[in-house]
Write an enzyme that holds these catalytic residues in place. Structure first.
Site, PDB file in Angstrom:
ATOM      1  N   PRO A  10      -6.078  55.982 -62.793  1.00 21.01           N
ATOM      2  CA  PRO A  10      -5.740  57.365 -62.993  1.00 21.01           C
ATOM      3  C   PRO A  10      -5.317  57.037 -64.602  1.00 21.01           C
ATOM      4  O   PRO A  10      -4.576  55.669 -65.349  1.00 21.01           O
ATOM      5  CB  PRO A  10      -4.566  57.938 -63.104  1.00 21.01           C
ATOM      6  N   ASN A  11      -5.711  57.597 -65.662  1.00 18.53           N
ATOM      7  CA  ASN A  11      -5.316  57.872 -67.687  1.00 18.53           C
ATOM      8  C   ASN A  11      -5.666  56.735 -68.490  1.00 18.53           C
ATOM      9  O   ASN A  11      -6.088  56.886 -69.088  1.00 18.53           O
ATOM     10  CB  ASN A  11      -3.994  58.200 -67.430  1.00 18.53           C
ATOM     11  N   ARG A  18      -4.708  56.815 -76.046  1.00 16.20           N
ATOM     12  CA  ARG A  18      -3.276  57.359 -75.424  1.00 16.20           C
ATOM     13  C   ARG A  18      -2.009  55.898 -75.707  1.00 16.20           C
ATOM     14  O   ARG A  18      -2.638  54.855 -75.303  1.00 16.20           O
ATOM     15  CB  ARG A  18      -4.027  56.732 -73.763  1.00 16.20           C
ATOM     16  N   TYR A  23      -1.384  50.519 -74.992  1.00 16.43           N
ATOM     17  CA  TYR A  23      -2.081  50.100 -74.412  1.00 16.43           C
ATOM     18  C   TYR A  23      -2.971  50.058 -75.154  1.00 16.43           C
ATOM     19  O   TYR A  23      -4.593  49.683 -75.219  1.00 16.43           O
ATOM     20  CB  TYR A  23      -2.877  51.152 -73.606  1.00 16.43           C
ATOM     21  N   ASN A  74      -7.396  47.917 -61.941  1.00 15.55           N
ATOM     22  CA  ASN A  74      -5.600  48.105 -63.251  1.00 15.55           C
ATOM     23  C   ASN A  74      -5.457  49.302 -62.064  1.00 15.55           C
ATOM     24  O   ASN A  74      -6.065  50.261 -62.198  1.00 15.55           O
ATOM     25  CB  ASN A  74      -6.271  47.818 -64.401  1.00 15.55           C
ATOM     26  N   ALA A  77      -1.399  53.840 -62.603  1.00 16.38           N
ATOM     27  CA  ALA A  77       1.203  54.473 -62.663  1.00 16.38           C
ATOM     28  C   ALA A  77       0.772  54.329 -60.612  1.00 16.38           C
ATOM     29  O   ALA A  77       1.759  54.001 -60.116  1.00 16.38           O
ATOM     30  CB  ALA A  77       0.910  56.571 -62.441  1.00 16.38           C
ATOM     31  N   HIS A  80       2.897  51.612 -58.882  1.00 15.88           N
ATOM     32  CA  HIS A  80       3.865  51.961 -58.495  1.00 15.88           C
ATOM     33  C   HIS A  80       4.175  52.807 -57.201  1.00 15.88           C
ATOM     34  O   HIS A  80       5.470  53.036 -56.913  1.00 15.88           O
ATOM     35  CB  HIS A  80       4.870  52.131 -59.634  1.00 15.88           C
ATOM     36  N   ASP A  87      -2.676  48.923 -48.540  1.00 12.75           N
ATOM     37  CA  ASP A  87      -3.828  49.109 -46.818  1.00 12.75           C
ATOM     38  C   ASP A  87      -4.817  48.953 -47.642  1.00 12.75           C
ATOM     39  O   ASP A  87      -5.657  48.288 -46.886  1.00 12.75           O
ATOM     40  CB  ASP A  87      -2.894  50.624 -46.203  1.00 12.75           C
ATOM     41  N   GLU A  98      -4.929  41.300 -60.264  1.00 12.01           N
ATOM     42  CA  GLU A  98      -3.978  43.186 -60.533  1.00 12.01           C
ATOM     43  C   GLU A  98      -4.196  42.754 -62.017  1.00 12.01           C
ATOM     44  O   GLU A  98      -3.422  41.580 -62.113  1.00 12.01           O
ATOM     45  CB  GLU A  98      -2.750  43.433 -59.873  1.00 12.01           C
ATOM     46  N   HIS A 100      -2.383  44.120 -65.751  1.00  7.98           N
ATOM     47  CA  HIS A 100      -2.015  45.694 -66.768  1.00  7.98           C
ATOM     48  C   HIS A 100      -2.109  45.431 -67.493  1.00  7.98           C
ATOM     49  O   HIS A 100      -1.703  43.794 -68.173  1.00  7.98           O
ATOM     50  CB  HIS A 100      -0.610  45.795 -66.075  1.00  7.98           C
ATOM     51  N   LEU A 101      -2.445  46.172 -68.484  1.00  9.79           N
ATOM     52  CA  LEU A 101      -2.619  46.101 -70.283  1.00  9.79           C
ATOM     53  C   LEU A 101      -0.933  45.479 -71.185  1.00  9.79           C
ATOM     54  O   LEU A 101      -0.503  44.820 -71.170  1.00  9.79           O
ATOM     55  CB  LEU A 101      -3.584  47.038 -70.501  1.00  9.79           C
ATOM     56  N   SER A 102      -0.412  47.033 -70.439  1.00  9.00           N
ATOM     57  CA  SER A 102       0.746  46.258 -70.916  1.00  9.00           C
ATOM     58  C   SER A 102       1.828  45.261 -70.067  1.00  9.00           C
ATOM     59  O   SER A 102       1.527  45.163 -69.060  1.00  9.00           O
ATOM     60  CB  SER A 102       1.795  48.149 -71.203  1.00  9.00           C
ATOM     61  N   ARG A 107       9.087  47.054 -69.238  1.00 12.75           N
ATOM     62  CA  ARG A 107       9.138  48.717 -69.375  1.00 12.75           C
ATOM     63  C   ARG A 107      10.322  48.962 -67.841  1.00 12.75           C
ATOM     64  O   ARG A 107      10.368  48.284 -67.739  1.00 12.75           O
ATOM     65  CB  ARG A 107       7.667  49.240 -68.909  1.00 12.75           C
ATOM     66  N   ARG A 111       9.013  50.771 -63.113  1.00 11.40           N
ATOM     67  CA  ARG A 111       7.661  49.945 -63.176  1.00 11.40           C
ATOM     68  C   ARG A 111       7.239  48.501 -62.919  1.00 11.40           C
ATOM     69  O   ARG A 111       6.301  47.784 -62.824  1.00 11.40           O
ATOM     70  CB  ARG A 111       6.562  50.208 -64.319  1.00 11.40           C
TER      71      ARG A 111
HETATM   72  C1  DQA Z   1      -0.263  50.263 -66.733  1.00 10.09           C
HETATM   73  C2  DQA Z   1       0.978  50.165 -66.505  1.00 10.09           C
HETATM   74  C3  DQA Z   1       0.928  51.170 -65.679  1.00 10.09           C
HETATM   75  O1  DQA Z   1       2.455  51.581 -65.196  1.00 10.09           O
HETATM   76  C4  DQA Z   1       0.967  53.000 -66.037  1.00 10.09           C
HETATM   77  O2  DQA Z   1       1.703  53.650 -65.445  1.00 10.09           O
HETATM   78  C5  DQA Z   1      -0.617  52.586 -66.384  1.00 10.09           C
HETATM   79  C6  DQA Z   1      -0.896  51.792 -67.116  1.00 10.09           C
HETATM   80  C7  DQA Z   1      -0.991  49.025 -67.894  1.00 10.09           C
HETATM   81  O3  DQA Z   1      -2.680  48.828 -68.031  1.00 10.09           O
HETATM   82  O4  DQA Z   1      -0.286  48.476 -68.746  1.00 10.09           O
HETATM   83  O5  DQA Z   1      -1.483  53.405 -66.320  1.00 10.09           O
HETATM   84  O6  DQA Z   1      -1.207  50.119 -65.577  1.00 10.09           O
END
Ligand code: DQA
Length: 167
Positions: A10-11, A18, A23, A74, A77, A80, A87, A98, A100-102, A107, A111
């Site tokens: 998501p997002n 964003r 990011y 990725n 959110a 977490h 599952d 897995e 994550h950009l950040s 953080r 997270r």
């Molecule tokens: C994220 C890190 C997550 O905590 C956050 O909710 C995201 C992006 C990242 O790519 O850094 O939406 O997965």
């Protein structure tokens, strides 16, 4: 040819605009085309998808069992919060990385916990879009090595069968 499904949570459709300080400034489209370019170089078939819906991500993980050798995800959110995505990954048993950009560990405390890392072969966090490219190389190498091991043991088994021995 190895086949890898890449899932964005998501997002991540908003990447580029964003929170760029967290990011980066690349759009999801730009990240996907960098992944596609590397996939061509590695001769890997990639399928790239984004969803804001947890259920859809679960379905795409489940479906990957039929047609893919591994998953890069990725979960954003849902990392977490989502026992359902965890599952699904455990159920299909496909090697998963897995991304994550950040750097989620630099953080907020909430997270720092990932429900996904326990069912992943590895996690890349904090390297921006490069993280996806490293994940693709890493998963490619992992899958190629395990295919190599499988064909070596299949060859050994057929040699044993020809000789009529069991070990
Ligand atoms: C994220 C890190 C997550 O905590 C956050 O909710 C995201 C992006 C990242 O790519 O850094 O939406 O997965």
């Amino acid at each position: 040819m190895l086949r890898i499904r890449v899932l964005h949570g998501p997002n991540l459709n908003l990447l580029g605009s964003r929170e760029p300080s967290l990011y980066g400034t690349l759009s999801l489209e730009a990240i996907d085309s960098a992944i596609t370019k590397l996939a061509i170089e590695l001769a890997v078939k990639v399928d790239l998808r984004q969803s804001n819906s947890e259920g859809e991500l679960v379905t795409w993980v489940q479906e990957a069992r039929e047609e893919y050798d591994g998953i890069i995800i990725n979960p954003a959110a849902y990392t977490h919060t989502s026992i359902a995505i965890r599952d699904a990954i455990a159920a299909v048993g496909l090697p998963t990385i897995e991304v994550h950009l950040s750097n989620i560990y630099q953080r907020e405390e909430f997270r720092h916990r990932s429900y996904i890392s326990g069912v992943s072969i590895g996690q890349i966090s904090g390297l921006g879009a490069t993280g996806y490219l490293l994940a693709l190389r890493g998963l490619h190498d992992h899958l190629a090595a395990s295919k190599g091991r499988k064909s070596t043991s299949a060859q050994a088994a057929s040699r044993r069968a020809i000789k009529g021995t069991t070990s």
